[in-house]
Write a protein that holds these residues in place. Structure first.
Motif, PDB file in Angstrom:
ATOM      1  N   MET A   1      26.889  51.735  -0.775  1.00 15.52           N
ATOM      2  CA  MET A   1      27.271  51.252   0.316  1.00 15.52           C
ATOM      3  C   MET A   1      28.609  50.860   0.503  1.00 15.52           C
ATOM      4  O   MET A   1      29.113  49.893  -0.863  1.00 15.52           O
ATOM      5  CB  MET A   1      26.337  49.743   0.514  1.00 15.52           C
ATOM      6  N   THR A   2      29.226  50.506   1.506  1.00 17.08           N
ATOM      7  CA  THR A   2      30.606  50.465   1.243  1.00 17.08           C
ATOM      8  C   THR A   2      30.808  49.554   1.685  1.00 17.08           C
ATOM      9  O   THR A   2      30.650  49.223   3.148  1.00 17.08           O
ATOM     10  CB  THR A   2      31.236  51.443   2.103  1.00 17.08           C
ATOM     11  N   ALA A 224      27.620  45.065  -2.518  1.00 19.13           N
ATOM     12  CA  ALA A 224      25.920  45.105  -3.416  1.00 19.13           C
ATOM     13  C   ALA A 224      26.087  45.914  -4.671  1.00 19.13           C
ATOM     14  O   ALA A 224      24.980  45.668  -5.516  1.00 19.13           O
ATOM     15  CB  ALA A 224      25.177  45.260  -2.328  1.00 19.13           C
ATOM     16  N   ASP A 225      26.664  46.591  -5.084  1.00 19.94           N
ATOM     17  CA  ASP A 225      26.823  47.464  -6.357  1.00 19.94           C
ATOM     18  C   ASP A 225      26.913  46.851  -8.026  1.00 19.94           C
ATOM     19  O   ASP A 225      25.619  46.850  -8.401  1.00 19.94           O
ATOM     20  CB  ASP A 225      27.255  49.038  -6.081  1.00 19.94           C
ATOM     21  N   SER A 226      28.074  46.208  -7.509  1.00 18.64           N
ATOM     22  CA  SER A 226      28.919  45.495  -8.958  1.00 18.64           C
ATOM     23  C   SER A 226      28.862  43.920  -9.132  1.00 18.64           C
ATOM     24  O   SER A 226      28.748  44.132  -9.613  1.00 18.64           O
ATOM     25  CB  SER A 226      29.980  46.151  -8.831  1.00 18.64           C
ATOM     26  N   THR A 275      27.963  50.634 -10.637  1.00 24.97           N
ATOM     27  CA  THR A 275      26.853  49.491 -10.752  1.00 24.97           C
ATOM     28  C   THR A 275      27.088  48.542 -11.945  1.00 24.97           C
ATOM     29  O   THR A 275      27.380  49.310 -13.137  1.00 24.97           O
ATOM     30  CB  THR A 275      25.864  50.302 -11.148  1.00 24.97           C
ATOM     31  N   LEU A 276      26.936  47.702 -11.999  1.00 25.37           N
ATOM     32  CA  LEU A 276      27.164  46.751 -13.381  1.00 25.37           C
ATOM     33  C   LEU A 276      28.985  47.199 -13.526  1.00 25.37           C
ATOM     34  O   LEU A 276      28.869  46.191 -15.000  1.00 25.37           O
ATOM     35  CB  LEU A 276      26.323  46.704 -14.104  1.00 25.37           C
ATOM     36  N   LEU A 320      37.579  52.493   3.861  1.00 32.32           N
ATOM     37  CA  LEU A 320      36.121  52.597   3.426  1.00 32.32           C
ATOM     38  C   LEU A 320      36.651  53.634   1.986  1.00 32.32           C
ATOM     39  O   LEU A 320      37.443  54.127   2.397  1.00 32.32           O
ATOM     40  CB  LEU A 320      35.085  52.900   4.069  1.00 32.32           C
ATOM     41  N   TRP A 321      35.612  53.486   1.842  1.00 35.93           N
ATOM     42  CA  TRP A 321      35.927  53.622   0.078  1.00 35.93           C
ATOM     43  C   TRP A 321      34.965  55.146   0.114  1.00 35.93           C
ATOM     44  O   TRP A 321      33.452  54.579  -0.104  1.00 35.93           O
ATOM     45  CB  TRP A 321      36.020  53.200  -1.206  1.00 35.93           C
ATOM     46  N   SER A 322      35.332  56.264  -0.531  1.00 31.78           N
ATOM     47  CA  SER A 322      34.128  57.106  -1.048  1.00 31.78           C
ATOM     48  C   SER A 322      34.564  56.508  -3.004  1.00 31.78           C
ATOM     49  O   SER A 322      34.933  55.366  -3.349  1.00 31.78           O
ATOM     50  CB  SER A 322      34.753  58.393  -1.412  1.00 31.78           C
ATOM     51  N   ARG A 323      33.018  56.340  -3.285  1.00 37.74           N
ATOM     52  CA  ARG A 323      32.282  56.536  -4.910  1.00 37.74           C
ATOM     53  C   ARG A 323      33.132  56.795  -6.013  1.00 37.74           C
ATOM     54  O   ARG A 323      32.847  56.103  -6.967  1.00 37.74           O
ATOM     55  CB  ARG A 323      30.626  57.309  -4.970  1.00 37.74           C
TER      56      ARG A 323
END
Length: 406
Positions: A1-2, A224-226, A275-276, A320-323
Motif C-alpha cells: 500500500m502507498t 502500514a508495511d513498515s 516490511t519491518l 506516490l512511490w513504487s516498491r
C-alpha cells in the motif's frame, strides 16, 4: 500500500485569484481523480468566462497515464470533492444547501454515468483519504460535541455513521492495510493529540501520540508495511517534523535536516513494501520557499534531505512511490494535460564521498552529522540531559531524559 493523502492544489487563475483543485490517488495507485477547470462546450467564449468545473479520472497503472473527463449536464461547484475507487469509479461529494450528497461517476461511452448513493444532513463534511481496501470511502463531519465518521460508499444502504469521536477532529490517516484503523487529530481542552479509531469496534478510540503533556501532536502520514509514522509536533518548543514507528519501543525523533531555514517541509508519500524496515523507507516531501515549490526526498537512515526541481505543472504535494523506490509525480500543462514524471530517490552516501550525479540534475543536500540524535531532534551538539537513554513506547516518547517505567 502507498500512503497517499488528498491534497488541495493551488493554481493561479485569471485575475490573480487562487483556485483550489483536489487531487486524490487511490491507495493502490491504480487511479486518481481531480476536479479541473476546462472549456464549456456549450459556450463559444474564448476569454475563459465559459470555463466550467468537471471531474476527471486519471489511469495510472498502464504503460502511459491518461485522463478521462467525467462531465455531467451541469458544471460542478469549485468546492466539490472527488475520490477514486479501485474499480475505476469516482466518488463525488457535492454540497446542496445543508445536505451533503454523494454519487458514483463512471464513463459510459460518450457520456458520464451517475449512481446516486444518498445524502447526509449536516452543514460541514469532508472526504477522508482513500481507504486502503479501495472499495469503500469515508467522510468526517464535525458536530457540536464531537466528530462523526461516515461510510459514504461501499455500504449496504447508503451513507451510514460508523464512529463518533469526542472533541474537534481533523486530519485522517489510515494505519493498516484493510481500512479498519483510522488516525484522527483530536482537539480537547485546546490540545491536539492524534488518536486511533477502530471502525470495526464501534469507533473505539485509543491514544496514539502523547509526546508531551501539553504538546500538539499531529499525524501526517503512516505506512502500514513498515510502521513508519510522519509526525508534526510542537513538543520541542515549536512545530517540528518528526518520525516514529508504530508499535515499537523507539522514541519520536525530530531530524534537524527536515528543518531547512526559510522553508516549509510537508511529507506526502512513503515508499511501500519495506516490511519491518522503517529506516529504509523513502519519504517524498513538498518544500515551499521564497523561490517557489520543489520536491524533497529523505530516508530516516540517511539523515539527508535531497532537494530536486519539480516537473513543470506538478500538482504540488501529490505523488506516490513504487516498491522499488521510484517517485511518480503527476503534472498537467497546456501541452501535456495528464503526465507523470518519474524520479529515483538519490542514494545516501557518506558525506566524504562525492555523489555521481548527472550534469543536468542539480541536487541540494541538507545533512546531519552521524552522531546520536537528541530527543529534541537537534542531532548536532550533544547535550547529556537531552539524549534518550532508554527506548520507550511511541505513545510516551519523551523530549528530555525521562525513561520507561521498569
Amino acid at each position: 500500500m502507498t500512503a497517499c493523502v488528498i491534497e488541495d492544489v493551488e493554481d493561479a487563475a485569471p485575475g490573480g485569484a487562487v483556485r483550489r483543485a483536489g487531487f486524490a490517488i487511490a491507495a493502490d495507485g491504480s487511479y486518481a481523480a481531480r476536479l479541473t477547470l476546462g472549456a464549456n462546450e456549450a459556450s463559444h467564449e474564448e476569454d475563459g468566462a465559459g470555463a466550467a468545473w468537471f471531474p476527471e479520472r486519471w489511469t495510472l497503472d498502464g504503460p502511459e497515464p491518461y485522463a478521462v473527463p467525467l462531465p455531467l449536464d451541469q458544471p460542478e461547484e469549485p468546492d466539490t470533492e472527488v475520490l477514486p475507487l479501485a474499480d475505476g469509479r469516482v466518488l463525488i461529494h457535492r454540497r446542496v444547501a445543508d445536505r451533503q450528497a454523494f454519487s458514483l461517476l463512471y464513463p459510459t461511452g460518450p457520456v458520464t454515468g451517475e449512481l446516486p448513493l444518498g445524502a447526509v444532513e449536516c452543514a460541514e463534511l469532508s472526504l477522508l483519504p482513500p481507504s486502503p481496501d479501495g472499495t469503500r470511502a469515508y467522510a468526517l463531519a464535525p458536530g457540536e460535541h464531537g466528530a462523526t465518521v461516515w461510510l459514504v460508499a461501499g455500504g449496504a444502504f447508503g451513507p451510514e455513521p460508523v464512529a463518533t469521536v469526542r472533541g474537534r477532529c481533523t486530519g485522517g490517516v489510515w494505519l493498516d492495510g484493510t481500512g479498519r484503523l483510522l488516525a484522527l487529530d483530536r482537539e480537547l481542552d485546546g490540545v491536539v493529540k492524534a488518536v486511533a479509531v477502530d471502525l470495526e469496534r464501534g469507533g473505539e478510540v485509543s491514544p496514539l501520540l502523547q509526546i508531551a503533556e501539553g504538546s500538539n501532536d499531529r499525524l501526517l502520514l503512516a505506512d502500514a508495511d513498515s510502521g513508519l509514522l510522519l509526525i508534526r509536533s510542537d513538543a520541542p518548543g515549536h512545530d517540528r517534523l518528526g518520525w516514529g514507528v508504530l508499535g515499537s519501543a523507539r522514541p519520536v525523533r525530530f531530524p534537524q535536516c527536515l528543518r531547512p531555514a526559510d522553508r516549509t517541509v510537508t511529507p506526502f508519500a512513503v515508499q511501500p513494501g519495506q516490511t519491518l524496515m522503517p529506516e529504509n523507507c523513502a519519504v517524498a516531501l513538498r518544500i515551499d520557499g521564497p523561490a517557489g515549490t520543489w520536491v524533497g526526498t529523505w530516508r530516516p537512515s540517511g539523515r539527508r534531505l535531497h532537494q530536486q526541481a519539480a516537473p513543470e505543472g506538478w500538482l504540488a504535494g501529490t505523488g506516490l512511490w513504487s516498491r522499488d523506490g521510484v517517485l511518480q509525480l503527476p503534472y498537467a500543462t497546456g501541452t501535456m494535460p495528464c503526465g507523470v514524471a518519474r524520479l529515483e530517490a538519490p542514494r545516501d552516501v557518506p558525506q566524504d564521498v562525492p555523489q555521481d550525479l548527472p550534469p543536468d540534475v542539480r541536487t541540494e543536500l541538507t545533512t546531519e552529522p552521524p552522531q546520536p540524535e537528541a530527543a529534541d531532534g537537534n542531532g548536532s551538539a550533544p547535550r547529556a540531559t537531552r539524549l534518550v537513554r532508554k527506548p520507550v513506547p511511541l505513545q510516551q516518547a519523551p523530549l528530555t531524559g525521562r525513561t520507561a517505567a521498569g
